[in-house]
Design an enzyme around this catalytic site. Structure first.
Site, short mmCIF file in Angstrom:
data_model
loop_
_atom_site.label_atom_id
_atom_site.label_comp_id
_atom_site.label_asym_id
_atom_site.label_seq_id
_atom_site.Cartn_x
_atom_site.Cartn_y
_atom_site.Cartn_z
N SER A 109 0.82 -1.20 0.00
CA SER A 109 0.00 0.00 0.00
C SER A 109 0.86 1.25 0.00
O SER A 109 1.93 1.31 0.63
CB SER A 109 -0.91 0.00 1.23
OG SER A 109 -1.60 1.23 1.35
N TYR A 131 -3.74 5.19 -4.50
CA TYR A 131 -5.06 5.79 -4.58
C TYR A 131 -4.99 7.01 -5.49
O TYR A 131 -3.91 7.55 -5.76
CB TYR A 131 -5.54 6.21 -3.18
CG TYR A 131 -5.73 5.06 -2.23
CD1 TYR A 131 -6.86 4.25 -2.31
CD2 TYR A 131 -4.78 4.77 -1.26
CE1 TYR A 131 -7.03 3.19 -1.44
CE2 TYR A 131 -4.94 3.72 -0.38
CZ TYR A 131 -6.07 2.93 -0.47
OH TYR A 131 -6.25 1.87 0.38
N THR A 157 -6.26 1.54 -6.69
CA THR A 157 -7.43 1.21 -5.86
C THR A 157 -8.38 2.39 -5.86
O THR A 157 -8.04 3.47 -5.39
CB THR A 157 -7.00 0.88 -4.42
OG1 THR A 157 -6.11 -0.24 -4.45
CG2 THR A 157 -8.19 0.55 -3.56
N LYS A 256 -8.30 -2.10 -9.02
CA LYS A 256 -8.92 -2.81 -7.91
C LYS A 256 -10.19 -2.09 -7.47
O LYS A 256 -10.18 -0.87 -7.31
CB LYS A 256 -7.94 -2.91 -6.74
CG LYS A 256 -8.39 -3.75 -5.57
CD LYS A 256 -7.24 -3.89 -4.57
CE LYS A 256 -7.62 -4.73 -3.36
NZ LYS A 256 -8.62 -4.06 -2.50
N HIS A 280 -13.53 -3.76 -1.26
CA HIS A 280 -12.60 -3.26 -0.24
C HIS A 280 -12.81 -3.95 1.10
O HIS A 280 -12.73 -3.34 2.17
CB HIS A 280 -12.72 -1.74 -0.08
CG HIS A 280 -11.41 -1.09 0.28
ND1 HIS A 280 -10.53 -0.62 -0.66
CD2 HIS A 280 -10.83 -0.84 1.47
CE1 HIS A 280 -9.48 -0.09 -0.07
NE2 HIS A 280 -9.62 -0.22 1.23
#
Length: 412
Positions: A109, A131, A157, A256, A280
């Site tokens: 992440s 993100y 994501t 995602k 998620h």
């Protein structure tokens, strides 16, 4: 008598994590949005599916290996990127070592507590996750850093988080950990001496900053600082998704957060290499259906063009087999390995991966298959009405979508 550090189920890893972690830390691992109905359905979806095993003709040797976006993995299970892993001092580096030791791909992440450079050093097979946060120049710098560090793929994501309330309340996570914070949290931390001792041995306190978002010449933001940047960023368009893909270059690119057929088709148009069918882990809009229910329609719509993965609710090797049988290339796990990390550090993550491998191998054996690539819907007992098609996609003959993109009619 000292308890055996090894555990036999992911459920036992969760029980040990709950006993070891302070309540607020454990709460962050199990929390979902609002009432938690999506978390429940992610689990129920796998439980509703059955197996149709064969009685003879089994294969003495079985191949569990595959590739995801061109990267080899010893089994179709990937480490899903999760934010600040304060359950263990070594955090993402411990997870990366465990994944490398078991030959699986590590998703990292951008909100991780360890720099991408350290994680890639521990496991060269890393997909870096981002993100849509900040301006394009900022995002381009973050992608460049990940590429220079050796990340082999990018995960964009986009399914987090349109709902931030929980009926039972959110865990009280501090902005940062300093002396004043430690004194305030002491009543909740002191009853968990094992977790406290892990940090005491390192001479460190939990670090709630996110080094992968550190600006040039600046300090790493806190988790909530990074979250604030995300909230202030204009939501992305499909043109923005295509820009991300182009900016990353020719390397593998996964989107995602897809649950709808029309979104999956737009993802193909945007040039993605793969997508993950994801809600998620129940931390997006509550009452979104289980990902395993919407996987088949998405796999049928775009699986011939790009790779389709799944995350959400995977707790057993049998769950992995069910997802593959319904069209997934592989699955990503989140809570399962975090519970292992909390229970026993790097060895706990390895333990979880071994449990999933053993369960998957048993399923492939019992179903009479020689490879994970041979799994198909005939290996499953699928109850009527199980499948859902969201987004107006055409299902198999006789199962059109409800107006506006609702659920398939019940299967006969």
């Amino acid at each position: 008598m000292r308890r055996n550090p090894w555990f036999e189920t992911v459920a036992e890893a969760r029980r040990r994590a709950e006993k070891r972690l302070p309540g607020m830390v454990y709460g962050a691992l199990v929390a979902g949005s609002e009432r938690g109905r999506t978390i429940d359905d992610n689990l129920k979806g796998f439980a509703d599916l059955g197996f149709a095993p064969r009685v003879a003709g089994h294969h003495a040797e079985r191949d569990l290996s595959t590739t995801v976006m061109g990267v080899k993995t010893s089994m179709p299970v990937l480490i899903s990127p999760t934010g600040v892993q304060a359950v263990d001092p070594d955090g993402e580096v411990a997870v990366a070592r465990a994944a490398a030791g078991r030959g699986v791909i590590m998703g990292l992440s951008s909100f991780a507590s360890k720099p991408v450079e350290e994680v890639v050093a521990a496991n060269p097979d890393v997909f870096f996750q981002m993100y849509w946060s900040g301006d394009r120049d900022t995002m381009a710098r973050r992608m460049e850093r990940a590429r220079n560090a050796g990340a082999k793929g990018l995960i964009a994501t986009l399914d987090w988080s349109f709902s931030n309330g929980r009926d039972w309340g959110s865990p009280a996570i501090p902005e940062k950990v300093d002396l004043r914070t430690l004194l305030r949290l002491a009543p909740g931390v002191l009853p968990r001496p094992g977790w406290l001792w892990r940090y005491a041995r390192t001479g460190r306190v939990p670090d709630l900053t996110v080094p992968n978002l550190r600006p040039p010449g600046g300090a790493a933001p806190t988790f909530f600082g990074a979250y604030g940047e995300w909230m202030r960023t204009q939501p992305p368009t499909w043109e923005d998704v295509a820009w991300l893909r182009d900016e990353w270059g020719s390397g593998p690119f996964m989107l995602k957060g897809v649950t709808r057929v029309d979104d999956a088709k737009r993802a193909v148009d945007a040039g993605v290499t793969a997508l993950s069918v994801s809600n998620h882990g129940g931390n997006n809009l509550d009452t979104t259906p289980a990902t395993i229910r919407v996987l088949p329609s998405i796999a049928e719509a775009v699986g011939g063009q790009i790779e389709v993965l799944l995350d959400g609710g995977v707790r057993r090797g049998g769950d992995v087999a069910k997802a593959l049988a319904l069209g997934a290339r592989a699955v990503l796990i989140g809570r399962a390995y975090l519970w292992g990390l909390a229970a026993n550090g790097q060895a706990g993550v390895e333990n979880v991966l071994d449990i999933l491998r053993g369960g998957l191998d048993s399923a492939v054996l019992g179903l009479g298959r020689s490879s994970v690539h041979d799994l198909c819907p005939d290996d499953l007992v699928i109850p009527p009405g199980f499948r859902l098609t969201l987004g107006g996609g055409a299902g198999p003959p006789g199962r059109g979508s409800a107006p506006g993109g609702g659920a398939d009619a019940p299967e006969s």
